[in-house]
Motif scaffolding. Structure first.
Motif, PDB file in Angstrom:
ATOM      1  N   THR A  96      62.706  -3.939  47.756  1.00  0.00           N
ATOM      2  CA  THR A  96      62.358  -3.323  46.477  1.00  0.00           C
ATOM      3  C   THR A  96      62.122  -4.361  45.383  1.00  0.00           C
ATOM      4  OG1 THR A  96      64.721  -3.101  45.996  1.00  0.00           O
ATOM      5  CG2 THR A  96      63.616  -1.196  46.980  1.00  0.00           C
ATOM      6  N   ASP A 198      78.042  -8.156  51.280  1.00  0.00           N
ATOM      7  CA  ASP A 198      76.867  -7.941  50.430  1.00  0.00           C
ATOM      8  C   ASP A 198      77.303  -8.043  48.974  1.00  0.00           C
ATOM      9  OD1 ASP A 198      74.312  -7.041  49.449  1.00  0.00           O
ATOM     10  OD2 ASP A 198      74.112  -5.705  51.174  1.00  0.00           O
ATOM     11  N   HIS A 200      75.579  -5.897  47.062  1.00  0.00           N
ATOM     12  CA  HIS A 200      75.024  -4.601  46.679  1.00  0.00           C
ATOM     13  C   HIS A 200      75.577  -3.515  47.590  1.00  0.00           C
ATOM     14  CE1 HIS A 200      71.984  -7.870  46.107  1.00  0.00           C
ATOM     15  NE2 HIS A 200      72.196  -7.492  44.856  1.00  0.00           N
ATOM     16  N   ASP A 202      74.260  -0.539  48.662  1.00  0.00           N
ATOM     17  CA  ASP A 202      73.312  -0.038  49.671  1.00  0.00           C
ATOM     18  C   ASP A 202      73.709   1.336  50.210  1.00  0.00           C
ATOM     19  OD1 ASP A 202      72.064  -2.436  49.294  1.00  0.00           O
ATOM     20  OD2 ASP A 202      72.570  -3.282  51.241  1.00  0.00           O
ATOM     21  N   ASP A 207      65.452   5.242  47.595  1.00  0.00           N
ATOM     22  CA  ASP A 207      65.066   4.324  46.527  1.00  0.00           C
ATOM     23  C   ASP A 207      63.548   4.280  46.526  1.00  0.00           C
ATOM     24  OD1 ASP A 207      64.988   2.432  44.553  1.00  0.00           O
ATOM     25  OD2 ASP A 207      66.189   0.936  45.622  1.00  0.00           O
ATOM     26  N   HIS A 213      65.946  -0.830  51.643  1.00  0.00           N
ATOM     27  CA  HIS A 213      67.081  -1.715  51.965  1.00  0.00           C
ATOM     28  C   HIS A 213      68.287  -1.468  51.073  1.00  0.00           C
ATOM     29  CE1 HIS A 213      65.939  -5.288  49.021  1.00  0.00           C
ATOM     30  NE2 HIS A 213      65.795  -4.101  48.441  1.00  0.00           N
ATOM     31  N   THR A 214      68.174  -0.567  50.145  1.00  0.00           N
ATOM     32  CA  THR A 214      69.293  -0.162  49.301  1.00  0.00           C
ATOM     33  C   THR A 214      69.975   1.112  49.806  1.00  0.00           C
ATOM     34  OG1 THR A 214      67.634   0.951  47.955  1.00  0.00           O
ATOM     35  CG2 THR A 214      68.399  -1.196  47.184  1.00  0.00           C
ATOM     36  N   THR A 215      69.580   1.606  50.990  1.00  0.00           N
ATOM     37  CA  THR A 215      70.049   2.921  51.439  1.00  0.00           C
ATOM     38  C   THR A 215      70.681   2.973  52.835  1.00  0.00           C
ATOM     39  OG1 THR A 215      67.961   3.609  52.497  1.00  0.00           O
ATOM     40  CG2 THR A 215      68.131   3.909  50.109  1.00  0.00           C
ATOM     41  N   GLN A 240      73.293  -5.477  39.875  1.00  0.00           N
ATOM     42  CA  GLN A 240      72.287  -4.882  40.763  1.00  0.00           C
ATOM     43  C   GLN A 240      72.918  -3.825  41.664  1.00  0.00           C
ATOM     44  OE1 GLN A 240      70.970  -8.320  42.881  1.00  0.00           O
ATOM     45  NE2 GLN A 240      70.227  -9.362  41.056  1.00  0.00           N
ATOM     46  N   TRP A 304      67.274 -10.404  46.529  1.00  0.00           N
ATOM     47  CA  TRP A 304      68.001  -9.996  45.329  1.00  0.00           C
ATOM     48  C   TRP A 304      69.161 -10.962  45.083  1.00  0.00           C
ATOM     49  CZ3 TRP A 304      67.122  -6.287  41.666  1.00  0.00           C
ATOM     50  CH2 TRP A 304      66.147  -5.310  41.953  1.00  0.00           C
TER      51      TRP A 304
END
Length: 372
Positions: A96, A198, A200, A202, A207, A213-215, A240, A304
């Motif tokens: 993203t 990580d 993040h 996720d 998204d 890649h955030t899910t 983030q 990110w």
């Protein structure tokens, strides 16, 4: 074994004593194979172990890159003949922000040539302990994330079902869903835990209107035998972390530990808590390692980057403790060589994999005798 004096540090003493116990038979076979297939070296070469054509570990700058110069096994039906099977998932359709992780498997394989099979501190020689095959890459579909998920699940499921230990070279973190889906399908209903490094969470559902890649962990923990209560997320923090993902984690009861949490409680205690949660009522645990859990200074080649992450030595200590217990497999994701500097991001990805394998060997979990 020669007497070891008392001036060594404790870890160094262990390392020096352990090296004396390691065999050399596989190394000797590699030398003999190199001379057979690569021709005896020129008459001017004094060391008669050196062939004309490079056919092994040395020199590190030569050869065709597979992971750790492991044999390339083109017939994937043979992967079960090996203890460990490495496969690439070259995909960045789930990114993203910065892309480039489709080149992650290439970058990791390339810098892995820098390493030999022996770790001084761990007292392990992978060449002498286990067999490793490189299966090449999954045929991903750049324009279709769902078809790519299906390809990755089929590939990882094939490797896991064969009895080989899967090592997945990402790729962006969207692949976390199809990899864990594949393993979960082969556990005969038993539960799978996840240890996730990580910056993040996720864990949001979508998204940009897709599964990105955030899910991955929203969808992975929708699988009946992948309980969200067994998802441990280590290193989360920064600017983030989308709030919908935080909300999902709170509602589903996942476990989050920030970098500060881990540093202040101590890496040993944090690792033990992660193991306790991931293994609570499960039969297997998957290790998902996003390189951006490290401070941005150490991983410029990622999509990110976030300041304030772990130091490399903290992560490697974590890995040693996590891999003291058996694992179902490991994925290393979000290495983006186009943004890397001097290959340092790909190098830490390689190091995490090597330390994981080395610790599994040291603890007696590799080679593994049967699928859990």
């Amino acid at each position: 074994m020669d007497e070891v004096h008392d001036n060594y540090g404790p870890e160094a003493r262990y390392a020096v004593e352990a090296e004396a116990t390691l065999p050399t038979s596989k190394w000797e076979k590699e030398i003999a194979r190199g001379l057979e297939l690569g021709l005896q070296g020129a008459d001017s070469i004094v060391d008669r172990r050196i062939p004309t054509f490079s056919r092994g570990e040395l020199p590190h700058f030569a050869g065709i890159n597979t992971f750790l110069k492991a044999p390339y096994v083109e017939d994937v039906r043979r992967c079960g003949e090996y203890d460990v099977a490495v496969l690439g998932a070259p995909f960045d359709g789930g990114t993203t922000y910065r892309s480039g992780t489709r080149f992650g498997p290439q970058g990791i394989r390339k810098i892995s040539a820098l390493y030999g099979p022996y770790s001084f501190e761990l007292g392990v020689d992978l060449r002498e302990s286990i067999t490793i095959a490189d299966l090449g890459d999954v045929f991903t579909i750049p324009g279709n994330i769902e078809k790519t998920f299906d390809q990755i699940s089929k590939a990882v499921g094939h490797v896991f079902a064969s009895g080989a230990f899967p090592v997945v070279l990402g790729g962006d973190h969207s692949i976390g869903y199809p990899t864990t889906r594949a393993v979960a399908e082969h556990l005969a209903g038993a539960n799978l835990g996840i240890i996730h490094f990580d910056r993040h969470v996720d864990t949001q559902e979508t998204d940009l209107d897709e599964r990105m890649h955030t899910t991955p962990w929203f969808h992975a923990t929708d699988i009946p035998n992948v309980p969200p209560q067994n998802l441990v997320q280590i290193g989360i923090g920064g600017w983030q972390a989308p709030r919908p993902g935080v909300q999902v984690g709170r509602e589903r009861g996942t476990t989050i530990m920030t970098v500060t949490d881990c540093v202040e409680m101590g890496i040993e205690e944090a690792a033990q808590r992660a193991l306790d949660v991931a293994w609570d009522g499960t039969d297997a645990v998957w290790l998902s390692f996003d390189v951006d859990c490290l401070d941005a200074a150490f991983v410029p080649g990622t999509g990110w980057p976030e300041p304030g992450g772990f130091l490399p030595r903290e992560v490697l200590k974590f890995i040693q403790l996590i891999a003291a217990r058996p694992l179902a497999g490991i994925e290393v994701v979000e290495c983006s060589p186009p943004y890397d500097n001097a290959e340092i991001t790909a190098l830490i990805a390689t190091r995490v994999i090597c330390d994981t394998l080395g610790c599994l060997v040291r603890a007696g979990h590799l080679p593994r005798k049967a699928i859990p």
